[in-house]
Structures are given as C-alpha cells and as structure tokens.
Design an enzyme around this catalytic site. Structure first.
Site, PDB file in Angstrom:
ATOM      1  N   LYS A  38       1.043 -17.335  67.601  1.00  0.00           N
ATOM      2  CA  LYS A  38       2.080 -18.363  67.691  1.00  0.00           C
ATOM      3  C   LYS A  38       1.616 -19.659  67.013  1.00  0.00           C
ATOM      4  O   LYS A  38       0.684 -19.652  66.214  1.00  0.00           O
ATOM      5  CB  LYS A  38       2.430 -18.591  69.157  1.00  0.00           C
ATOM      6  N   ARG A  68       4.885 -25.646  73.578  1.00  0.00           N
ATOM      7  CA  ARG A  68       4.886 -24.895  74.835  1.00  0.00           C
ATOM      8  C   ARG A  68       3.620 -25.144  75.652  1.00  0.00           C
ATOM      9  O   ARG A  68       3.646 -25.075  76.880  1.00  0.00           O
ATOM     10  CB  ARG A  68       5.093 -23.409  74.567  1.00  0.00           C
ATOM     11  N   ARG A 116      19.797 -18.729  64.643  1.00  0.00           N
ATOM     12  CA  ARG A 116      20.560 -17.524  64.287  1.00  0.00           C
ATOM     13  C   ARG A 116      21.991 -17.893  63.909  1.00  0.00           C
ATOM     14  O   ARG A 116      22.529 -17.406  62.916  1.00  0.00           O
ATOM     15  CB  ARG A 116      20.557 -16.536  65.458  1.00  0.00           C
ATOM     16  N   SER A 150       8.342  -8.204  71.342  1.00  0.00           N
ATOM     17  CA  SER A 150       9.434  -8.978  71.962  1.00  0.00           C
ATOM     18  C   SER A 150      10.808  -8.380  71.667  1.00  0.00           C
ATOM     19  O   SER A 150      11.670  -9.015  71.058  1.00  0.00           O
ATOM     20  CB  SER A 150       9.386 -10.428  71.466  1.00  0.00           C
ATOM     21  N   ASP A 164       6.904 -16.083  75.278  1.00  0.00           N
ATOM     22  CA  ASP A 164       6.877 -17.544  75.242  1.00  0.00           C
ATOM     23  C   ASP A 164       6.782 -18.155  76.632  1.00  0.00           C
ATOM     24  O   ASP A 164       6.448 -19.338  76.771  1.00  0.00           O
ATOM     25  CB  ASP A 164       8.121 -18.084  74.521  1.00  0.00           C
ATOM     26  N   LYS A 194       9.170 -30.395  68.530  1.00  0.00           N
ATOM     27  CA  LYS A 194       9.498 -29.168  67.800  1.00  0.00           C
ATOM     28  C   LYS A 194      10.752 -28.500  68.350  1.00  0.00           C
ATOM     29  O   LYS A 194      11.583 -28.009  67.586  1.00  0.00           O
ATOM     30  CB  LYS A 194       8.313 -28.202  67.853  1.00  0.00           C
TER      31      LYS A 194
END
Length: 423
Positions: A336, A384, A31, A195, A309, A408
């Site tokens: 995902k 993850r 962001r 989310s 997540d 990643k």
C-alpha cells in the site's frame, strides 16, 4: 499533532459521542468519475469525495480533454470522448487513478501520455496490469519521474484476457471499466484475486451506468457499448467511517454516523460485523443512519481478505481491547502507500501492546499497559496509519507526526474527529 484528550485521556462510558457525517467514498467516486468519462452524454454527481485522490482523477480527466465542472456542489461530466493529453498528468499518490486510467489510455488515447506522481506510486505493483496492455501493442517507458505511455496502434473490438490479480483487484477493475466502453466488451479471467469485494463494488457501479456485467468465480463478463450517462448521489465512505466506529468500540459510547448505505458493495462495511462479533451493538436508525455502541467485550478475530484497508484501524483498536486479537488476510498491506503491515505492528507497540507478524498475512496483538512518554508516531505519509493513531490516542494519548497526510482521502478528518469527541 497531540492526540491527548479531555479528562486525562479517559472518556467515560455511557455518554454519546457527537454524531458525524462521513465523507464520500473514494473507491466509488473514482469509479464513477471514470465511468462518466467513458459514457456518452452528460453525467451529474452529488456527494463525491473532495480529497487529493479524487482531485487527481478529476484533474487528469480535465487534462485529457473531458468536460468537467462543478455547479453548486454538483459535478458535471461530459463523457464519451477519446482522451488526448494536453500535458503531463500528475497523479499524486493515487493508485486507483493510475490503475483505472492505464487501460483506457493504453487502448484509446490519441497520442502518447506522460504520467507523473509521488515516487511511491510507481514503486507499487503495475506489472500484471501492464503485461496484457503491452501484449495488445501499448508501450510503457518508465523513468525516474514517472513514465511515458504510448497507446496501442489499433483499438481492439473486445478484450479477452487472463490477468494475474494476486497483488491487486484494481488491475481487473481498470480493465473491466475500459472493456465496458469497447464495442464488444470483454471477458476477464483469473485464478486468484486480492480483495475480491472490490470486484463486486465495480460490478455494482458498471450496472448503475447501464452495463449489465456478470461477475462469476474466476471470470467477469462485461457487455460492451451499453454505458450511458447518469445523475446519481454517491454514497458515504465505509473506509472513512472505520476510525469513528472504532472510537465507539474503544470508549464504550454510542455514535451515530451518516450517510451510509447498508446495501453498498464497499467491502469495508464489514467493520460493523467485526465489531458486533467482539461485543458491540449496531442498529440502523433509518435508511442512511447507523448507530454503533461499545464497548468491546473481547478481542478481535477477523479475516480481512475482502477489506485489508481496515487493518491499521483494527490493529490500533486491538491494542485497546480487553483480550488478544488476531487479524488475518493482510498479505496486500505491504504494497500500500507504505508497508502497512509493518507500520501497524509498530503502532501497536507504540500503544504499549505486543505485536507478532506471522508471514505476510497475519497480525497477532496482545494489549499491554498504557505507555508512558514516547516519541511521536510516524504514520509514514499514509492516511490510514494516521487514522489508526487517532484511535490509539483515545486511551494512550501521544503525538502523531505529519497529521496532514489525511488529506489523501479525508482532509477534514481531524476537525471531524475533534467534533465527535466534543473537543
């Protein structure tokens, strides 16, 4: 990679784990990078995440003609230029990079842009983001290797859009970031969003760059023309901290983590409250250092709508808990980097537990006895899932395939993990 640990895989309670420093936040870093590209002037960051997802964003911005360099650990970005691609943009498997860049390129790029990446990237949902951009005149031409994006012939003064955000909040974030760079800003509306905590995070960072965006139920008002360059320290990653917090909960030991911000808008900071509800103890030692102590006293009971997540790591922890657990709000996990809902259930079974998937949103976990020898766990090229396997290995040992998929978002994960355990 073997997940076996010293002392026959049994970590005694009471002795502190070695303290760790968590990496920068991927969600914040990408962001902030795009906001710095949009804001006229020179922005400077410290603490940005060095990982594949943020590398693809930085490389894309450079290939779009933005000035971006590193000076003694500080990223320097010259923003405010219209993007013009010097060649194809490779985006790896980074959903944030693709979804954040798309609106900006569709409305402001000088000429067509070629986008390429891992096949899974273009299999993930994009339609609800493309629909309003195509209505504004942009064209999306996909093929086997990626897609051509042809920008709208005329730059709008402002955006006034209703968006289907049920599959991803990133659609709204990408549009909001671009709206802030338009003269008239924009208003975005929706009826349901996945989310929603990520919209709060985006609002926080728009405001830090001078845009006083207002987030209301079902509506986002974004003033235009107010973005300005900034010099900022980026926060640590609550997502990256999750597996380490789970380690303290699973082993009954205390762990100090920093730098973390208790006021950060990252949704995954909910990990602390979830673990406290299951019997762990947490305290802030100073403004950036958190200490969490286990063990779990009961199973996990959590709605992860704002922080999906966390699902894989919590599923692994649930397999080690002293009682059954229920994790809800997981309807976005199948979309995902892999189908994380199915993969999390597979991981629980690999750890000796029973997993029941209810619809597309709930996972019930019943712990079982530690399993015997078994094949290596396949994290499906998903960082993850590898983090979650590490948590499960604290008690069950085993081996994980493709351990390097952690690059990643956390390339140093295994070194930091072993350092925490004193291995």
């Amino acid at each position: 990679m073997l997940l076996s640990l010293p002392e026959d895989n049994r970590l005694p309670r009471g002795r502190a784990l070695h303290p760790i420093r968590v990496p920068g936040s991927k969600s914040v870093t990408n962001r902030a990078l795009l906001l710095a590209a949009l804001a006229p002037g020179t922005s400077r960051f410290q603490g940005g995440l060095e990982a594949e997802d943020t590398r693809w964003m930085r490389r894309a911005l450079t290939d779009l003609g933005l000035g971006l360099q590193e000076q003694d650990g500080v990223w320097v970005i010259e923003g405010g230029r219209r993007p013009r691609a010097s060649g194809p943009l490779w985006l790896g498997a980074s959903g944030t990079t693709l979804r954040f860049l798309l609106p900006w390129l569709a409305l402001k790029a000088e000429g067509p842009v070629r986008l390429e990446g891992d096949p899974r990237l273009f299999e993930r949902p994009l339609g609800p983001l493309l629909a309003p951009l195509e209505a504004l005149g942009a064209a999306w031409e996909p093929d086997r290797q990626g897609a051509w994006l042809r920008p709208a012939p005329q730059l709008p003064e402002r955006l006034d859009l209703t968006v289907d955000a049920r599959l991803s909040s990133q659609f709204l974030t990408g549009l909001a970031l671009t709206a802030a760079a338009l003269p008239g800003g924009g208003t975005l509306r929706w009826t349901e969003v996945a989310s929603p905590s990520y919209l709060v995070l985006t609002t926080q960072w728009l405001q830090r760059f001078g845009c006083e965006a207002r987030l209301e139920p079902g509506q986002w008002n974004i003033p235009g023309g107010a973005l300005g360059a900034r010099t900022l320290d980026l926060p640590g990653d609550w997502s990256g901290a999750a597996a380490f917090l789970a380690a303290a909960a699973a082993t009954g030991r205390s762990l100090r983590l920093e730098p973390l911000d208790p006021a950060d808008a990252q949704g995954d900071r909910a990990m602390v409250a979830i673990l406290e509800a299951a019997g762990c103890r947490a305290q802030w030692l100073d403004s950036q250092a958190l200490e969490l102590s286990g063990p779990l006293a009961r199973g996990l009971d959590a709605d992860l709508t704002d922080c999906p997540d966390l699902g894989p790591v919590l599923a692994a922890l649930a397999a080690l808990a002293p009682a059954p657990s229920e994790l809800r709000g997981l309807h976005t996990l199948p979309l995902k980097e892999c189908d994380r809902l199915d993969a999390s259930a597979e991981l629980v079974r690999w750890l000796g537990g029973a997993a029941e998937v209810i619809g597309d949103h709930t996972l019930r976990v019943t712990p079982g006895p530690p399993p015997g020898p078994r094949p290596a766990f396949d994290p499906r090229n998903d960082h993850r899932m590898a983090f979650a396997a590490a948590v499960g290995g604290l008690r069950c040992g085993g081996e994980v395939r493709d351990p390097h998929c952690v690059a990643k978002t956390f390339p140093q994960f295994w070194d930091v993990w072993r350092g925490m355990l004193g291995c």
